[in-house]
Enzyme design. Structure first.
Site, mmCIF file in Angstrom:
data_model
loop_
_atom_site.group_PDB
_atom_site.id
_atom_site.type_symbol
_atom_site.label_atom_id
_atom_site.label_comp_id
_atom_site.label_asym_id
_atom_site.label_seq_id
_atom_site.Cartn_x
_atom_site.Cartn_y
_atom_site.Cartn_z
ATOM 1 C CG ASP A 484 39.436 -27.518 44.219
ATOM 2 O OD1 ASP A 484 38.970 -28.588 44.155
ATOM 3 O OD2 ASP A 484 40.426 -27.230 43.922
ATOM 4 C CG MET A 485 34.986 -31.595 48.053
ATOM 5 S SD MET A 485 33.714 -32.647 47.728
ATOM 6 C CE MET A 485 33.136 -33.058 49.186
ATOM 7 C CG ASP A 554 43.898 -30.961 39.289
ATOM 8 O OD1 ASP A 554 43.192 -30.187 38.826
ATOM 9 O OD2 ASP A 554 43.891 -31.449 40.502
HETATM 10 C C1 GLA Z 1 42.882 -28.895 43.197
HETATM 11 C C2 GLA Z 1 42.404 -28.456 41.952
HETATM 12 C C3 GLA Z 1 43.382 -27.624 41.157
HETATM 13 C C4 GLA Z 1 43.985 -26.475 42.120
HETATM 14 C C5 GLA Z 1 44.347 -27.002 43.469
HETATM 15 C C6 GLA Z 1 44.575 -25.756 44.423
HETATM 16 O O1 GLA Z 1 44.069 -29.907 43.170
HETATM 17 O O2 GLA Z 1 41.943 -29.775 41.273
HETATM 18 O O3 GLA Z 1 42.758 -27.126 39.957
HETATM 19 O O4 GLA Z 1 42.905 -25.660 42.061
HETATM 20 O O5 GLA Z 1 43.624 -27.994 44.118
HETATM 21 O O6 GLA Z 1 45.021 -26.219 45.623
#
Ligand code: GLA
Length: 744
Positions: A484-485, A554
């Site tokens: 993730d980033m 998300d």
């Molecule tokens: C980001 C990702 C989510 C989740 C959160 C975790 O928002 O897009 O899918 O992994 O971080 O903190």
């Protein structure tokens, strides 16, 4: 009747075979790359398109043609290159294949340099060319005065009508050269009066929304200045003559950048009415010191041509990505059904609860169980822990082993979430190395989501992160990583580097991310990787050379997802698009939707389940079991079939998409009705990609006891494609899944 039908079939078979053999023969007889030496023309022949370059009298490399196939004779006769291409005149200047900033060139250039003596005017002329293998053409250009070589690379993927272009700059002298702009390619479009430019725009929770804009004189630019691909724009475009909007018809030219840092794509219509589209690493806040003997290689800008509308673009890009971009052998394997804990547990994870979720997930048919954020360091919420990639001792007193054992014992794969480029100020890593983050010493360090970004341009930082991840993968049996980033770069300082190199930092960071992926993939080849950046902010062909799939957004509200997914699949393979079924209401719009509607939407990519299974009723569990099993049965079609968008969710409350086998032997159709209105029946869906003369078994797939929106029946491919499929859908959030199987 019977004889007629047999005859028709035989004729059709002959025609199909004949046509494909003829085109196969044409492809086989014709080398992808051809040099017409007498006229100094290079032709790149692809299955259904052609690309051509030539030289002016002064040996400048100019563009001749990109589009439908033309006979080589027309180039010999000078028909295609008939415009006198003389140096200094707009006809030539506006057609430079790789426009340098110099001489009379006053529109967007691809290259802008500064030589050691301060001269900033660049001239390039043909020096040599080389054909590498069957499909790669390299044209070497050189500056007549300065020791600079510019190799313009073309790699053809004839089957997909796709061309990869990139540039290698080499300093062959003894003095440094400063690169101020080094785009990967300029794409020149044929003359058309009006052009419409399609792109994908958005923001967090609203990625890859389709936008169309008619180009006017001047420059229209999409870009990222954030150090990463971005939610705001995706580095992809498609252009077509204004007014041509058919999904499955018409000429479209398209392009996609293989870069995950700052980028730009600039479409410029000149006052002479020519359109050029340039793209590559953004020149904003960028410069690169090319020391004596060094080279700089740009990322690839992939371009293509389709004459079957946007559908043709998506299917070409999908096939190209599966064959030539995504890591092998995983590209050829089906993506597993995932469970991910994020939506259910957020940061409050622990061993017992994750094991309990895994047991439930197993009952549903899930194949890969992923624990998301919250498992490491002092991570209780977003404020602490990033940077400390060891299991939290309270949540996992015995480390990850009990959980990995349990998940593997259940027969599922195990995956983990990490965010390697980040630190929270409240972390052991930041306390030990506060200088490792991007910063300017006299400025406050901007925090986003309470975190800062590590500067991977520093060798010790990228080595540390590589070691930490390598150890994690060595110490625990991990089959999958979600990388993730969650924020992008601010204060892009790298003050310890020499002044003339400090603006290399964002390019070096991205190259370091790529290098870490490449090293980890080489050392842990069994691991599957997912790219995520606060949803879909790092989705591009560069990251897809190293990751197998993407967290597209998300946002899991199925109504929004239909649009996000429609945009995503314009440019990227459905196999890479992880799509989620989560709990009601969804977290973004607080909308309740039927479980079936959520499933149908998520089954259009790589299916994931993300609800809190510990709270699910037996009815929800058994419906889910049914849909997961159904998904597995149709998964080859969804993940490897041909996508036809039948009705767009952007323009209608009733939308549909079809995924068909390339040979027409089977297909599935997903249809979604947001809300019935005036009691009107839904319009018929004219299908695509079927064998007209074949007969299909048509049936809606519904869980036991549920009324089907269509009675099982048989129909010819011709009828299904002309008259179409009529579904009985009523109510709010009604949806259908129909399977078509060709009868022997
Ligand atoms: C980001 C990702 C989510 C989740 C959160 C975790 O928002 O897009 O899918 O992994 O971080 O903190």
């Amino acid at each position: 009747m019977k004889t007629t039908r047999t005859l028709t079939r035989a004729l059709a078979l002959f025609l199909t075979l004949g046509a494909s053999l003829a085109s196969a023969a044409a492809v086989a007889a014709e080398p992808a790359i051809r040099h017409l030496a007498k006229r100094n023309v290079w032709l790149i022949n692809l299955a259904g398109s052609q690309y051509a370059l030539g030289l002016t009298k002064e040996k400048e490399l100019v563009h001749l043609w990109w589009g439908a196939k033309l006979p080589a004779g027309d180039y010999e006769r000078g028909v295609v290159a008939r415009i006198p291409v003389r140096s200094g005149f707009p006809e030539a200047v506006e057609r430079y294949e790789l426009p340098p900033w110099g001489g009379a060139h006053q529109i967007e250039p691809a290259l802008k340099l500064r030589f050691a003596d301060g001269v900033r005017d660049l001239r390039l002329a043909y020096a040599a060319h080389e054909v590498v293998g069957e499909n790669e053409l390299v044209i070497n250009l050189a500056d007549p005065h300065y020791p600079l070589q510019v190799a313009v690379h073309y790699r053809a993927h004839p089957r997909f009508d796709v061309l990869e272009r990139w540039v290698v700059l080499k300093n062959t002298g003894s003095q440094p050269i400063d690169i101020e702009q080094a785009l990967s390619a300029a794409w020149h479009l044929p003359l058309h009066e009006r052009w419409t430019f399609r792109y994908l725009a958005g923001f967090w929770g609203a990625e890859t929304q389709v936008r169309d804009v008619e180009l006017q004189h001047g420059k229209f630019q999409i870009e990222s200045r954030r150090g990463a691909t971005s939610h705001q724009f995706n580095p992809w475009f498609a252009v077509r003559p204004t007014g041509e909007t058919a999904e499955e018809q018409g000429e479209v030219w398209f392009g996609s950048l293989a870069w995950s840092g700052c980028w730009k794509i600039a479409a410029e219509v000149t006052s002479n009415g020519r359109l050029q589209v340039l793209g590559g690493i953004h020149d904003f806040d960028f410069s690169w010191r090319l020391a004596a003997g060094e080279s700089f290689t740009t990322p690839a800008f992939v371009g293509g041509y389709a004459n079957e509308g946007m559908g043709g673009v998506s299917r070409r890009l999908t096939a190209y990505q599966l064959a030539a971009v995504l890591p092998q052998p995983q590209a050829g394997q089906l993506r597993p059904v995932i469970y991910n804990s994020w939506y259910a547990t957020e940061f409050s994870v622990n061993a017992a609860q994750q094991i309990a979720l895994a047991e439930k997930a197993k009952l549903l048919g899930v194949e890969l169980f992923v624990m998301d954020d919250g498992w490491f360091g002092q991570r209780k919420d977003a404020r602490a822990g990033l940077g400390d990639w060891t299991p939290n001792a309270e949540k996992f007193p015995q480390g990850l082993k009990p959980l990995t054992d349990a998940v593997h014992g259940l027969g599922m794969k195990f995956g983990l979430w990490v965010e390697p480029e980040m630190v929270n100020p409240d972390s052991d890593l930041y306390r030990a190395h506060p200088d490792w983050v991007f910063h300017f010493p006299t400025r406050p360090r901007t925090q986003k989501r309470h975190q800062m970004m590590l500067n991977f341009a520093r060798a010790e930082v990228r080595e540390h992160i590589f070691q930490v991840l390598d150890r994690l993968l060595t110490d625990s049996p991990i089959d999958f990583i979600k990388w993730d980033m969650n924020r992008h770069v601010t204060e892009a300082g790298w003050m310890e580097a020499p002044a003339e190199q400090q603006r290399e930092v964002l390019v070096r960071h991205v190259r370091a991310v790529y290098e870490i992926f490449d090293r980890l993939r080489a050392r842990h080849p069994q691991v599957l990787w997912e790219t995520c950046s606060g949803g879909g902010a790092r989705v591009d062909l560069g990251i897809f050379q190293r990751t197998d799939q993407a967290w597209a957004s998300d946002n899991t509200d199925p109504l929004d997802r239909l649009q996000i997914q429609e945009g995503y699949t314009q440019a990227y393979a459905p196999k890479t698009m992880v799509a989620w079924v989560t709990d009601n209401p969804d977290t973004i719009n607080k909308r309740d939707t039927p479980l079936t509607f959520r499933f149908h939407c998520a089954m259009m990519g790589a299916l994931g389940v993300g609800g809190n299974l510990l709270k699910w009723s037996e009815a929800e569990m058994s419906q889910t079991r049914f849909w997961v099993e159904t998904y597995k049965a149709i998964r080859p079609l969804v993940q490897e079939g041909q996508l036809y968008r039948l009705r767009s969710p952007r323009t209608s409350a009733f939308s549909a998409a079809e995924y068909a086998a390339a040979d027409g032997s089977a297909a599935v159709v997903f249809a979604f009705l947001q809300a019935s209105s005036m009691g009107k029946p839904t319009p018929p869906l004219a299908l695509r990609g079927l064998t007209p003369e074949a007969v299909y078994q048509v049936e809606a797939i519904v869980p036991p006891g549920v009324t089907a929106p269509l009675a099982p029946h048989q129909a010819s491919g011709a009828a299904l494609m002309a008259q179409g499929l009529t579904l009985k859908l009523r109510g709010d959030y009604a949806s259908a899944l129909v399977r078509l199987t060709r009868l022997p």
